[in-house]
Design an enzyme around this catalytic site. Structure first.
Site, short mmCIF file in Angstrom:
data_model
loop_
_atom_site.label_atom_id
_atom_site.label_comp_id
_atom_site.label_asym_id
_atom_site.label_seq_id
_atom_site.Cartn_x
_atom_site.Cartn_y
_atom_site.Cartn_z
N ARG A 37 -0.62 3.08 9.31
CA ARG A 37 -0.24 4.08 8.30
C ARG A 37 0.06 5.44 8.93
O ARG A 37 0.84 6.20 8.37
CB ARG A 37 -1.35 4.21 7.24
CG ARG A 37 -1.33 3.01 6.31
CD ARG A 37 -2.35 3.11 5.23
NE ARG A 37 -2.03 2.17 4.17
CZ ARG A 37 -2.85 1.84 3.19
NH1 ARG A 37 -4.05 2.38 3.13
NH2 ARG A 37 -2.47 1.00 2.27
N GLY A 354 -1.40 -4.83 1.37
CA GLY A 354 -2.75 -5.32 1.13
C GLY A 354 -3.17 -6.45 2.06
O GLY A 354 -2.92 -6.42 3.25
N GLY A 377 -1.22 -2.16 -3.83
CA GLY A 377 -1.12 -1.95 -5.27
C GLY A 377 0.24 -1.41 -5.68
O GLY A 377 0.83 -1.84 -6.67
#
Ligand code: AMP
Length: 397
Positions: A37, A354, A377
């Site tokens: 990330r 995820g 999500g």
């Protein structure tokens, strides 16, 4: 085409630019265990530095629930980011996020400097999108950039509220890339288009199934949610995961697939155990014939072949949710088979964040996929056809 302003539409020279990133990385004893990330955020940050902006970064980390929890501080991210950018990233350590340290750090910035604020969720207002905190965040900046795809499905101060109190707002490169890949796959796919859904809960994926049936040529259902479909077909699933109240919905979805001419594949065999653990006796049985006291933890060998064959002919594949309890080595074979089939084909392959993203990376197929989403999500809501509040709030072009 995205009709939102992007960082390419901004003139940031000499301006203070607040960038919402998703630096919610896994930490173990203060050490970052997966920095995907952080690296995903670099293109936007580098562009803003190169253009002479004063780059103020912010993000949440975990769920501190409105309290300053030291173990959820972004300090380790600032350190790693300094190394990756090869320039100093000043960490504005402030329990109230926009406090004296943050204000002083921003006031001292020169063009091209980088400051990282403390965990935005140290403040309880954040997740409630309360105006006072949105204004505080906005007071640090002239322009706002949202590059946090992973939280764009949430209307928080740092993703939505803040946009109202700055001069201008735009999406970052990561956000743009995510929307382009997921959007093209779902709305403009090269066919055949195959979607694979797994994971534990039907209720989480209800709307995705319904939406994808309008778009795909083949829908594959595996993982814990497949047992609800097995019961819907009249089978017995022992003590496998089952959402009894969703059985009528499963029947409805299978009927819809038939009406739409969508191939709907569910497991034909299942690996079952009596205990929920890795080291235990297991065997394979037909899916609807699971004895009492036994439960399914993975798809069986025949199903792995069935699913892999369906994937082989595809030109676009979207996957969200593991095929079994892949965290246990003995029951990772189904998830591995799907990852392998996707890695081998010449097609657009997209992993919807995820657990499936973790599984693909863990199994070493990460670089074989066209796109691995950084938002679990968020990508699911995108696949559902929902508009993401964090994107909607950004200025139109
Ligand atoms: P989700 O968060 O809904 O994507 O679900 C991911 C989780 O589903 C993973 O932790 C898997 O271990 C779990 N899972 C997949 N298949 C099964 C199964 N057959 N039984 C129980 N859990 C499962």
């Amino acid at each position: 085409m995205l009709n939102k302003k992007t960082v390419d539409d901004l003139q940031v020279k000499g301006k203070r630019v607040l960038v919402r990133c998703d630096f919610n990385v896994p930490l173990q004893d203060g050490v970052i265990t997966d920095e995907n990330r952080i690296t995903a955020a670099l293109p936007t940050i580098k562009k803003l530095i190169a253009d002479g902006g004063k780059v103020i970064l912010c993000s949440h980390m975990g769920k501190p629930k409105g309290e300053a929890k030291p173990e959820l501080s972004l300090a380790p991210v600032a350190k790693r980011l300094s190394e990756l950018l090869e320039q100093e990233v000043v960490f504005a350590k402030d329990d109230v996020v926009v406090g004296e340290n943050a204000k002083a750090a921003v006031a001292a910035m020169k063009d091209g400097d980088v400051v990282l604020l403390e965990n935005t969720r140290y403040r309880k207002e954040e997740t409630k999108n309360e105006e006072n905190y949105s204004k505080e965040l906005a007071s640090l900046a002239d322009v706002f950039v949202n590059d946090a795809f992973g939280t764009s499905h949430r209307a928080h101060c740092s993703t939505v509220g803040v946009t109202e109190f700055v001069e201008e707002s735009a999406v970052g490169y990561l956000m743009e890339k995510e929307i382009e890949f997921l959007g093209n796959a779902v709305n403009n796919p090269e066919r055949p288009f195959v979607a694979i859904l797994g994971g534990s809960k039907v209720s989480d994926k209800i709307n995705v199934i319904n939406n994808l049936l309008e778009k795909v040529d083949t829908l594959i259902i595996g993982g814990g949610m497949a047992y609800t479909f097995a019961v819907a077909k009249g089978g017995k699933v022992g003590n496998s995961l089952l959402e009894e109240d969703k059985v009528p919905y499963a029947q409805e979805m299978m009927k819809k697939a038939e009406e739409k001419g969508v191939k709907f594949l569910t497991p034909v065999d299942t690996v079952i155990t009596k205990e929920f653990k890795n080291d235990t006796e297991y065997k394979t049985v037909p899916t609807g014939e699971i004895p009492d006291e036994w439960g399914g933890l993975d798809i069986g060998e025949e199903t792995r072949k069935l699913f892999a064959d369906a994937i082989k002919g595809a030109k676009t594949v979207v996957w969200n949710g593991p095929m079994g309890v892949f965290e246990f080595e003995n029951f990772a074979k189904g998830t591995k088979a799907v990852a392998e089939a996707m890695a081998e084909i010449d097609a657009t392959t997209i992993i919807g964040g995820g657990d499936s993203a973790a599984a693909v990376n863990q199994l070493g197929y990460g670089d074989k996929m066209t796109h691995i989403s950084t938002g679990g999500g968020a990508s699911l809501e995108f696949l559902e056809g929902k508009e993401l509040p964090g994107v909607v709030a950004v200025d139109d072009k």
